[in-house]
Design an enzyme around this catalytic site. Structure first.
Site, mmCIF file in Angstrom:
data_model
loop_
_atom_site.group_PDB
_atom_site.id
_atom_site.type_symbol
_atom_site.label_atom_id
_atom_site.label_comp_id
_atom_site.label_asym_id
_atom_site.label_seq_id
_atom_site.Cartn_x
_atom_site.Cartn_y
_atom_site.Cartn_z
ATOM 1 N N HIS A 1 0.829 -1.205 0.000
ATOM 2 C CA HIS A 1 0.000 0.000 0.000
ATOM 3 C C HIS A 1 0.865 1.257 0.000
ATOM 4 O O HIS A 1 0.431 2.307 -0.480
ATOM 5 C CB HIS A 1 -0.914 0.029 1.225
ATOM 6 C CG HIS A 1 -1.974 -1.030 1.222
ATOM 7 N ND1 HIS A 1 -1.749 -2.293 1.707
ATOM 8 C CD2 HIS A 1 -3.252 -1.009 0.773
ATOM 9 C CE1 HIS A 1 -2.858 -3.007 1.569
ATOM 10 N NE2 HIS A 1 -3.780 -2.252 1.003
ATOM 11 N N ASP B 1 -4.326 -6.025 -8.120
ATOM 12 C CA ASP B 1 -4.590 -5.350 -6.854
ATOM 13 C C ASP B 1 -4.818 -3.878 -7.207
ATOM 14 O O ASP B 1 -4.608 -3.448 -8.350
ATOM 15 C CB ASP B 1 -3.421 -5.543 -5.891
ATOM 16 C CG ASP B 1 -3.825 -5.418 -4.420
ATOM 17 O OD1 ASP B 1 -4.926 -4.887 -4.147
ATOM 18 O OD2 ASP B 1 -3.052 -5.836 -3.549
#
Length: 343
Positions: free
Chosen positions: A187, A255
Protein backbone atom coordinates in the site's frame (compact mmCIF):
# COMPACT_ATOMS: atom_id res chain seq x y z
CA UNK A 1 -22.69 -10.92 -20.36
CA UNK A 2 -24.43 -8.67 -22.87
CA UNK A 3 -27.25 -10.72 -24.39
CA UNK A 4 -27.77 -10.36 -28.10
CA UNK A 5 -24.15 -10.76 -29.15
CA UNK A 6 -23.80 -7.36 -30.76
CA UNK A 7 -23.33 -5.27 -27.64
CA UNK A 8 -19.93 -4.03 -26.62
CA UNK A 9 -17.93 -5.96 -24.01
CA UNK A 10 -17.81 -4.54 -20.48
CA UNK A 11 -15.03 -2.23 -19.47
CA UNK A 12 -11.91 -3.99 -18.17
CA UNK A 13 -12.18 -2.27 -14.80
CA UNK A 14 -13.62 -2.66 -11.33
CA UNK A 15 -14.47 0.72 -9.81
CA UNK A 16 -15.89 2.07 -6.56
CA UNK A 17 -18.36 4.71 -5.43
CA UNK A 18 -17.84 7.85 -3.39
CA UNK A 19 -20.60 7.37 -0.83
CA UNK A 20 -23.74 5.51 0.15
CA UNK A 21 -25.67 6.56 -3.01
CA UNK A 22 -24.50 7.38 -6.52
CA UNK A 23 -24.29 10.94 -7.71
CA UNK A 24 -25.72 11.84 -11.09
CA UNK A 25 -22.18 12.20 -12.41
CA UNK A 26 -21.23 8.72 -11.19
CA UNK A 27 -24.31 7.20 -12.81
CA UNK A 28 -23.38 8.86 -16.10
CA UNK A 29 -19.77 7.67 -15.83
CA UNK A 30 -20.75 4.08 -15.13
CA UNK A 31 -23.31 4.08 -17.96
CA UNK A 32 -20.66 5.33 -20.38
CA UNK A 33 -17.75 3.12 -19.29
CA UNK A 34 -19.68 -0.01 -18.21
CA UNK A 35 -17.24 -1.40 -15.59
CA UNK A 36 -17.15 -5.18 -15.29
CA UNK A 37 -17.88 -4.86 -11.57
CA UNK A 38 -17.71 -2.73 -8.44
CA UNK A 39 -16.09 -2.87 -5.01
CA UNK A 40 -17.45 -1.46 -1.74
CA UNK A 41 -15.55 0.23 1.09
CA UNK A 42 -16.37 1.46 4.57
CA UNK A 43 -17.55 4.81 3.20
CA UNK A 44 -20.25 2.97 1.23
CA UNK A 45 -21.59 1.24 4.34
CA UNK A 46 -24.32 2.74 6.49
CA UNK A 47 -27.40 0.58 6.96
CA UNK A 48 -28.59 -2.57 5.23
CA UNK A 49 -31.17 -0.67 3.19
CA UNK A 50 -28.63 1.79 1.79
CA UNK A 51 -26.08 -0.92 0.97
CA UNK A 52 -28.68 -2.87 -0.98
CA UNK A 53 -29.93 0.33 -2.65
CA UNK A 54 -26.40 1.29 -3.69
CA UNK A 55 -25.90 -2.15 -5.21
CA UNK A 56 -29.12 -1.72 -7.13
CA UNK A 57 -28.00 1.67 -8.44
CA UNK A 58 -24.63 0.29 -9.54
CA UNK A 59 -26.26 -2.58 -11.43
CA UNK A 60 -28.90 -0.36 -12.96
CA UNK A 61 -26.18 1.99 -14.24
CA UNK A 62 -24.57 -0.80 -16.28
CA UNK A 63 -27.80 -2.61 -17.15
CA UNK A 64 -26.86 -6.04 -15.78
CA UNK A 65 -26.30 -7.91 -12.52
CA UNK A 66 -22.67 -6.83 -12.24
CA UNK A 67 -20.41 -8.46 -9.66
CA UNK A 68 -20.24 -6.47 -6.42
CA UNK A 69 -17.13 -7.20 -4.37
CA UNK A 70 -16.02 -6.37 -0.86
CA UNK A 71 -13.02 -7.15 1.38
CA UNK A 72 -14.54 -9.18 4.19
CA UNK A 73 -11.69 -11.33 5.44
CA UNK A 74 -12.31 -10.69 9.13
CA UNK A 75 -9.82 -9.20 11.56
CA UNK A 76 -8.30 -5.92 10.43
CA UNK A 77 -9.65 -6.23 6.87
CA UNK A 78 -13.40 -6.22 7.35
CA UNK A 79 -15.54 -3.51 5.74
CA UNK A 80 -18.77 -4.62 7.41
CA UNK A 81 -18.91 -4.45 11.20
CA UNK A 82 -21.67 -4.96 13.78
CA UNK A 83 -24.61 -4.58 13.57
CA UNK A 84 -24.37 -5.29 9.82
CA UNK A 85 -22.04 -8.26 10.22
CA UNK A 86 -20.23 -10.16 12.91
CA UNK A 87 -16.86 -9.02 14.18
CA UNK A 88 -14.45 -11.78 13.22
CA UNK A 89 -10.98 -12.42 14.69
CA UNK A 90 -7.96 -12.35 12.40
CA UNK A 91 -7.88 -15.48 10.24
CA UNK A 92 -4.48 -16.68 11.54
CA UNK A 93 -5.73 -16.37 15.14
CA UNK A 94 -8.88 -18.31 14.26
CA UNK A 95 -6.80 -21.05 12.62
CA UNK A 96 -4.64 -21.32 15.74
CA UNK A 97 -7.69 -21.53 18.00
CA UNK A 98 -9.27 -24.28 15.89
CA UNK A 99 -6.14 -26.44 15.60
CA UNK A 100 -6.90 -29.70 13.79
CA UNK A 101 -10.42 -28.47 13.12
CA UNK A 102 -9.25 -25.36 11.27
CA UNK A 103 -10.46 -26.43 7.82
CA UNK A 104 -13.99 -27.02 9.05
CA UNK A 105 -13.88 -23.85 11.16
CA UNK A 106 -12.84 -21.70 8.21
CA UNK A 107 -15.46 -23.31 5.99
CA UNK A 108 -18.16 -22.42 8.54
CA UNK A 109 -16.73 -18.95 9.11
CA UNK A 110 -16.79 -18.02 5.43
CA UNK A 111 -20.13 -19.74 4.85
CA UNK A 112 -21.52 -17.46 7.57
CA UNK A 113 -19.75 -14.45 6.04
CA UNK A 114 -21.30 -15.35 2.68
CA UNK A 115 -24.73 -15.42 4.32
CA UNK A 116 -24.14 -11.91 5.71
CA UNK A 117 -22.96 -10.61 2.34
CA UNK A 118 -25.80 -12.09 0.30
CA UNK A 119 -28.37 -10.47 2.56
CA UNK A 120 -26.93 -7.12 1.41
CA UNK A 121 -26.74 -7.97 -2.29
CA UNK A 122 -22.95 -8.51 -2.29
CA UNK A 123 -21.83 -11.53 -4.30
CA UNK A 124 -18.02 -11.39 -4.34
CA UNK A 125 -15.46 -11.48 -1.52
CA UNK A 126 -11.73 -10.81 -1.86
CA UNK A 127 -10.66 -14.02 -0.12
CA UNK A 128 -9.04 -16.51 0.35
CA UNK A 129 -5.61 -15.09 1.15
CA UNK A 130 -3.25 -17.83 -0.06
CA UNK A 131 -0.01 -16.06 0.89
CA UNK A 132 2.35 -17.85 3.28
CA UNK A 133 2.62 -16.48 6.84
CA UNK A 134 6.40 -16.46 7.30
CA UNK A 135 8.67 -14.86 9.89
CA UNK A 136 9.46 -12.07 7.43
CA UNK A 137 5.86 -11.45 6.32
CA UNK A 138 4.99 -7.79 6.83
CA UNK A 139 2.56 -7.18 9.73
CA UNK A 140 -0.04 -5.65 7.38
CA UNK A 141 -0.52 -9.14 5.91
CA UNK A 142 0.65 -11.80 8.34
CA UNK A 143 -2.45 -12.35 10.50
CA UNK A 144 -4.62 -12.30 7.37
CA UNK A 145 -2.92 -15.53 6.24
CA UNK A 146 -3.75 -19.11 7.22
CA UNK A 147 -0.43 -20.86 7.78
CA UNK A 148 3.26 -21.21 6.94
CA UNK A 149 3.32 -24.31 4.72
CA UNK A 150 1.98 -24.57 1.18
CA UNK A 151 -0.10 -27.68 1.88
CA UNK A 152 -1.76 -26.13 4.94
CA UNK A 153 -2.48 -22.85 3.16
CA UNK A 154 -3.92 -24.67 0.16
CA UNK A 155 -6.15 -26.83 2.38
CA UNK A 156 -7.48 -23.86 4.33
CA UNK A 157 -7.75 -21.66 1.25
CA UNK A 158 -9.91 -24.33 -0.35
CA UNK A 159 -12.16 -24.41 2.74
CA UNK A 160 -12.56 -20.62 2.62
CA UNK A 161 -13.40 -20.65 -1.09
CA UNK A 162 -15.91 -23.49 -0.72
CA UNK A 163 -17.65 -21.76 2.16
CA UNK A 164 -18.09 -18.65 0.03
CA UNK A 165 -19.23 -20.53 -3.09
CA UNK A 166 -21.76 -22.58 -1.09
CA UNK A 167 -23.11 -19.30 0.25
CA UNK A 168 -23.59 -17.82 -3.22
CA UNK A 169 -20.51 -15.57 -3.11
CA UNK A 170 -17.62 -15.75 -5.58
CA UNK A 171 -14.14 -15.99 -4.01
CA UNK A 172 -11.13 -13.98 -5.21
CA UNK A 173 -7.85 -15.72 -4.35
CA UNK A 174 -5.00 -13.34 -3.55
CA UNK A 175 -2.23 -12.21 -3.89
CA UNK A 176 -0.95 -14.22 -6.88
CA UNK A 177 1.81 -15.43 -7.09
CA UNK A 178 2.50 -14.81 -3.38
CA UNK A 179 3.04 -11.81 -1.10
CA UNK A 180 4.15 -13.63 2.05
CA UNK A 181 7.90 -13.31 1.55
CA UNK A 182 7.65 -9.52 1.07
CA UNK A 183 8.92 -7.36 3.92
CA UNK A 184 7.15 -4.17 2.82
CA UNK A 185 3.52 -3.06 2.70
CA UNK A 186 2.57 -2.62 -0.96
CA UNK A 187 0.00 0.00 0.00
CA UNK A 188 2.92 2.32 0.78
CA UNK A 189 6.01 1.07 -1.09
CA UNK A 190 7.14 -1.53 -3.60
CA UNK A 191 8.16 -4.83 -1.98
CA UNK A 192 11.07 -6.76 -3.47
CA UNK A 193 11.59 -10.48 -2.97
CA UNK A 194 15.08 -11.81 -3.64
CA UNK A 195 14.35 -15.51 -3.08
CA UNK A 196 15.54 -17.92 -5.80
CA UNK A 197 13.00 -19.32 -8.22
CA UNK A 198 13.15 -22.89 -6.87
CA UNK A 199 12.21 -21.65 -3.39
CA UNK A 200 9.35 -19.57 -4.79
CA UNK A 201 8.09 -22.49 -6.88
CA UNK A 202 8.11 -24.93 -3.97
CA UNK A 203 6.80 -22.43 -1.42
CA UNK A 204 4.99 -19.23 -2.35
CA UNK A 205 3.59 -20.33 -5.72
CA UNK A 206 2.43 -23.77 -4.54
CA UNK A 207 -0.83 -22.77 -2.78
CA UNK A 208 -1.92 -20.81 -5.83
CA UNK A 209 -1.17 -23.79 -8.05
CA UNK A 210 -3.39 -25.93 -5.81
CA UNK A 211 -6.16 -23.31 -6.03
CA UNK A 212 -5.74 -22.54 -9.73
CA UNK A 213 -9.29 -23.64 -10.51
CA UNK A 214 -10.87 -20.81 -8.50
CA UNK A 215 -12.93 -18.38 -10.59
CA UNK A 216 -11.18 -15.11 -9.77
CA UNK A 217 -7.74 -14.02 -8.61
CA UNK A 218 -5.86 -10.87 -7.66
CA UNK A 219 -2.22 -10.09 -8.39
CA UNK A 220 0.52 -9.01 -6.01
CA UNK A 221 2.30 -5.66 -6.40
CA UNK A 222 5.63 -7.36 -5.68
CA UNK A 223 8.92 -7.57 -7.57
CA UNK A 224 10.29 -11.13 -7.74
CA UNK A 225 13.92 -10.47 -8.60
CA UNK A 226 14.42 -14.01 -9.90
CA UNK A 227 11.76 -13.32 -12.54
CA UNK A 228 11.55 -9.67 -13.56
CA UNK A 229 12.49 -6.18 -12.31
CA UNK A 230 8.84 -5.14 -12.82
CA UNK A 231 6.10 -5.72 -10.20
CA UNK A 232 4.04 -8.82 -10.92
CA UNK A 233 0.91 -6.82 -11.73
CA UNK A 234 2.57 -5.10 -14.71
CA UNK A 235 5.01 -7.86 -15.70
CA UNK A 236 4.12 -9.88 -18.82
CA UNK A 237 6.65 -12.48 -17.68
CA UNK A 238 5.06 -12.97 -14.26
CA UNK A 239 1.51 -12.95 -15.63
CA UNK A 240 2.58 -15.62 -18.13
CA UNK A 241 3.97 -17.66 -15.21
CA UNK A 242 0.63 -17.27 -13.39
CA UNK A 243 -1.19 -18.56 -16.45
CA UNK A 244 1.20 -21.26 -17.62
CA UNK A 245 3.25 -22.55 -14.67
CA UNK A 246 0.79 -21.93 -11.86
CA UNK A 247 -2.07 -22.79 -14.21
CA UNK A 248 -4.54 -20.09 -13.19
CA UNK A 249 -7.04 -19.49 -15.99
CA UNK A 250 -9.62 -17.63 -13.92
CA UNK A 251 -10.44 -13.94 -14.26
CA UNK A 252 -7.31 -12.13 -13.10
CA UNK A 253 -7.63 -8.65 -11.64
CA UNK A 254 -4.87 -6.39 -10.45
CA UNK A 255 -4.59 -5.35 -6.85
CA UNK A 256 -5.61 -1.70 -6.50
CA UNK A 257 -3.58 0.24 -9.07
CA UNK A 258 -3.68 3.37 -6.88
CA UNK A 259 -1.43 1.71 -4.28
CA UNK A 260 1.97 3.33 -3.87
CA UNK A 261 3.83 0.18 -4.88
CA UNK A 262 3.08 1.27 -8.46
CA UNK A 263 4.61 4.59 -9.41
CA UNK A 264 2.78 5.56 -12.60
CA UNK A 265 -0.43 7.50 -12.89
CA UNK A 266 -3.56 5.39 -12.39
CA UNK A 267 -4.29 5.42 -16.11
CA UNK A 268 -0.71 4.41 -16.93
CA UNK A 269 -0.96 1.58 -14.41
CA UNK A 270 -4.27 0.48 -15.91
CA UNK A 271 -2.75 0.29 -19.39
CA UNK A 272 0.30 -1.53 -18.06
CA UNK A 273 -1.57 -4.21 -16.13
CA UNK A 274 -3.91 -4.93 -19.05
CA UNK A 275 -0.97 -5.02 -21.48
CA UNK A 276 0.84 -7.43 -19.12
CA UNK A 277 -2.06 -9.88 -19.29
CA UNK A 278 -4.40 -8.98 -16.42
CA UNK A 279 -8.05 -9.19 -17.40
CA UNK A 280 -9.22 -6.38 -15.13
CA UNK A 281 -7.72 -3.26 -13.55
CA UNK A 282 -8.97 -2.66 -10.01
CA UNK A 283 -9.00 1.05 -9.19
CA UNK A 284 -10.08 2.40 -5.82
CA UNK A 285 -10.31 5.74 -4.04
CA UNK A 286 -9.97 7.95 -7.10
CA UNK A 287 -11.78 11.10 -8.11
CA UNK A 288 -14.50 11.00 -10.73
CA UNK A 289 -12.06 12.30 -13.36
CA UNK A 290 -9.46 9.69 -12.39
CA UNK A 291 -12.01 6.89 -12.63
CA UNK A 292 -12.99 8.13 -16.07
CA UNK A 293 -9.36 8.20 -17.24
CA UNK A 294 -8.67 4.73 -15.83
CA UNK A 295 -11.77 3.25 -17.46
CA UNK A 296 -10.80 4.63 -20.84
CA UNK A 297 -7.17 3.56 -20.43
CA UNK A 298 -8.17 -0.02 -19.54
CA UNK A 299 -10.53 -0.24 -22.49
CA UNK A 300 -12.96 -3.07 -23.09
CA UNK A 301 -12.52 -6.72 -22.20
CA UNK A 302 -11.01 -8.83 -24.98
CA UNK A 303 -12.26 -12.23 -26.08
CA UNK A 304 -10.10 -14.26 -23.65
CA UNK A 305 -10.99 -12.01 -20.74
CA UNK A 306 -14.67 -12.17 -21.62
CA UNK A 307 -14.48 -15.98 -21.71
CA UNK A 308 -12.90 -16.03 -18.26
CA UNK A 309 -15.46 -13.55 -16.96
CA UNK A 310 -18.36 -15.62 -18.22
CA UNK A 311 -16.83 -18.78 -16.72
CA UNK A 312 -16.41 -17.03 -13.36
CA UNK A 313 -19.93 -15.62 -13.31
CA UNK A 314 -21.36 -19.01 -14.26
CA UNK A 315 -20.29 -20.19 -10.79
CA UNK A 316 -22.47 -17.55 -9.15
CA UNK A 317 -25.45 -19.44 -7.74
CA UNK A 318 -28.13 -19.33 -5.09
CA UNK A 319 -26.88 -20.31 -1.62
CA UNK A 320 -27.14 -23.98 -0.69
CA UNK A 321 -29.41 -24.94 2.21
CA UNK A 322 -27.71 -24.10 5.48
CA UNK A 323 -28.67 -24.19 9.17
CA UNK A 324 -27.30 -20.90 10.52
CA UNK A 325 -27.85 -21.67 14.20
CA UNK A 326 -26.26 -25.10 13.90
CA UNK A 327 -23.28 -23.58 12.09
CA UNK A 328 -22.71 -21.06 14.86
CA UNK A 329 -22.90 -23.81 17.48
CA UNK A 330 -20.45 -26.02 15.59
CA UNK A 331 -18.04 -23.16 15.00
CA UNK A 332 -18.12 -22.19 18.68
CA UNK A 333 -17.25 -25.77 19.62
CA UNK A 334 -14.36 -25.89 17.16
CA UNK A 335 -12.88 -22.49 17.97
CA UNK A 336 -14.54 -20.27 20.60
CA UNK A 337 -14.90 -16.71 19.31
CA UNK A 338 -14.29 -13.55 21.34
CA UNK A 339 -17.21 -12.16 23.30
CA UNK A 340 -19.74 -10.55 20.96
CA UNK A 341 -18.84 -12.51 17.84
CA UNK A 342 -21.80 -14.48 16.61
CA UNK A 343 -24.21 -12.64 18.87
Amino acid sequence: MHPGGGAMSPGAVILDAEGTRLSAAEKALFRATDPFGFILFGRNVDCAYLIAALGGELRLAVGRVALILIDQEGGRVQRLRPPLAHDWPAPLDHVAAAGDGAARALYLRYRLIAHELRLLGIDGNCAPVADLALDETHPFLRTRCYGDTPARVAELGRAVAQGLVDGGVLPVVKHIPGHGRARADSHHELPRVGAPLDLLEAGDFAPFRALADLPLGMTAHVVYEALDPLPATVSPHVIALIRDSIGFDGLLMSDDISMKALTGTPQDNARACIAAGCDIALFCNGTLAERDRVAHAAGRMGADSLRRAEAALSQRRAPADFDIEAAWAELAALAPLPAGAGS
